[in-house]
Design an enzyme around this catalytic site. Structure first.
Site, PDB file in Angstrom:
ATOM      1  N   GLU A 127      28.456 -28.873 -31.540  1.00  0.00           N
ATOM      2  CA  GLU A 127      27.554 -29.065 -30.730  1.00  0.00           C
ATOM      3  C   GLU A 127      26.942 -30.503 -30.369  1.00  0.00           C
ATOM      4  O   GLU A 127      25.838 -30.828 -30.404  1.00  0.00           O
ATOM      5  CB  GLU A 127      26.242 -27.966 -31.203  1.00  0.00           C
ATOM      6  CG  GLU A 127      26.775 -26.704 -31.195  1.00  0.00           C
ATOM      7  CD  GLU A 127      25.461 -25.689 -31.547  1.00  0.00           C
ATOM      8  OE1 GLU A 127      24.485 -26.190 -32.059  1.00  0.00           O
ATOM      9  OE2 GLU A 127      25.577 -24.798 -31.702  1.00  0.00           O
ATOM     10  N   ASN A 169      33.674 -27.978 -31.796  1.00  0.00           N
ATOM     11  CA  ASN A 169      33.159 -26.721 -31.261  1.00  0.00           C
ATOM     12  C   ASN A 169      31.820 -26.667 -30.574  1.00  0.00           C
ATOM     13  O   ASN A 169      31.065 -27.464 -31.177  1.00  0.00           O
ATOM     14  CB  ASN A 169      32.994 -25.819 -32.829  1.00  0.00           C
ATOM     15  CG  ASN A 169      32.748 -24.262 -32.532  1.00  0.00           C
ATOM     16  OD1 ASN A 169      33.391 -23.595 -32.189  1.00  0.00           O
ATOM     17  ND2 ASN A 169      31.325 -23.920 -33.395  1.00  0.00           N
TER      18      ASN A 169
END
Ligand code: XIL
Length: 298
Positions: A127, A169
């Protein structure tokens, strides 16, 4: 196949779940986990706040327990997550500059070394991109140590565990949009400069609609020469839930470099999304329509 893991395996993929190790003593939970899933991701146990509560003092109890369960039951492990702006221990939250950079890289090295040889893929960085239209990095204490913090983390992870696939991710990357394009450009840059990156994880925390270009987005990343994985799939309850689960599964199966799907929990009652009833099994452990939709799409 008659189970998620068997059907996925027939297509050369894995089917995984996020696991809270505290639930491994619940017989209904572990029964479903062991019969349907052949990959696990620790829901919280390998995060920074869980593994390095005090600086330089590492504890791996929960992560080790999950790895043991996985090894005893023929499951692979997705490591999650080495560096993230959230769930940092308080001591790291209060750091900046060179001290934070050094602490972060040491964290990557120590944790990846501890689990060396036991992890199929690591979410090295989680993130790090901003929501909205900028396509740029999220502001965070890590980002403020310099834009190269992500590549430094990937290089440290590669050195510590050369056998693990190394993933970036993120969420809100479910179609071709400014955020996913920002990540795409980073991956393309890493590949062109030889920065080690092997995969991109698409969390896929979904609402009641799915981007029409979900599959095309996975494919454009695969075309850069990285694997893609659906890493934290859950879908808001409603009339469309089963359809969306089926569409996501078909998209992964249609992209040859999409190596597996993980749902973020097992039963609705295990989900971080609470009343969204976002998973494949209800709170009593029964298979939902969404389960059948996934099984038929594998
Ligand atoms: C969530 C866990 O499910 C919760 O138990 C915890 O309180 C907060 O984090 N994106 C991620 C995951 O990458 O680590 C998050 O997991 C969900 C959103």
């Amino acid at each position: 196949g008659t189970t998620l893991k068997a059907s996925a395996a027939e297509k050369g993929r894995y089917f995984g779940a996020a696991v809270a190790t505290g639930k491994l003593s619940n017989s209904q939970y572990v029964g479903i986990l062991n019969s349907e899933f052949n990959s696990v991701t620790p829901e919280n146990e390998m995060k920074w706040d869980a593994t390095e509560r005090s600086q330089g003092q590492f504890s791996y109890t929960g992560g080790d327990r999950l790895v043991s369960h996985a090894q005893a039951n023929g499951m692979s492990v997705r490591g999650h997550a080495l560096l993230w702006h959230a769930q940092q221990p308080p001591w790291a939250q209060g750091m900046s500059g060179t001290a934070l950079r050094n602490a972060a890289i040491n964290h990557v090295t120590q944790v990846a070394t501890h689990f060396r040889g036991k992890i199929y893929a690591w979410d090295v960085v989680n993130e790090a991109f901003a929501d909205g239209g900028s396509g740029g990095r999220r502001d965070s204490n890590l980002q403020r140590t310099g834009n190269d913090w992500i590549e430094a983390a990937f290089r440290a992870a590669r050195a510590a565990d050369p056998g693990a696939k190394l993933c970036y991710n993120d969420y809100n990357t479910d179609g071709i949009n400014a955020k996913s394009t920002g990540i795409y450009n980073m991956v393309r840059d890493f590949k062109s400069r030889g920065v080690p990156i092997d995969c991109v994880g698409f969390q896929s925390h979904l609402g009641t609609t799915l981007a029409g270009d979900y599959q095309a987005n996975l494919q454009r990343f695969a075309d850069l020469g990285v694997d893609v994985q659906i890493t934290e799939l859950d879908v808001m309850t409603g009339s469309n839930q089963a359809n969306i689960y089926g569409s996501v599964t078909r998209a992964c199966m249609a992209v040859s470099r999409c190596t597996g799907i993980t749902t973020w929990g097992v039963r609705d009652s295990d989900s971080w999304r609470g009343s969204d009833n976002a998973l494949l099994f209800d709170g009593s452990g029964n298979k939902k329509a969404a389960y059948t939709s996934v099984l038929n799409a594998l």
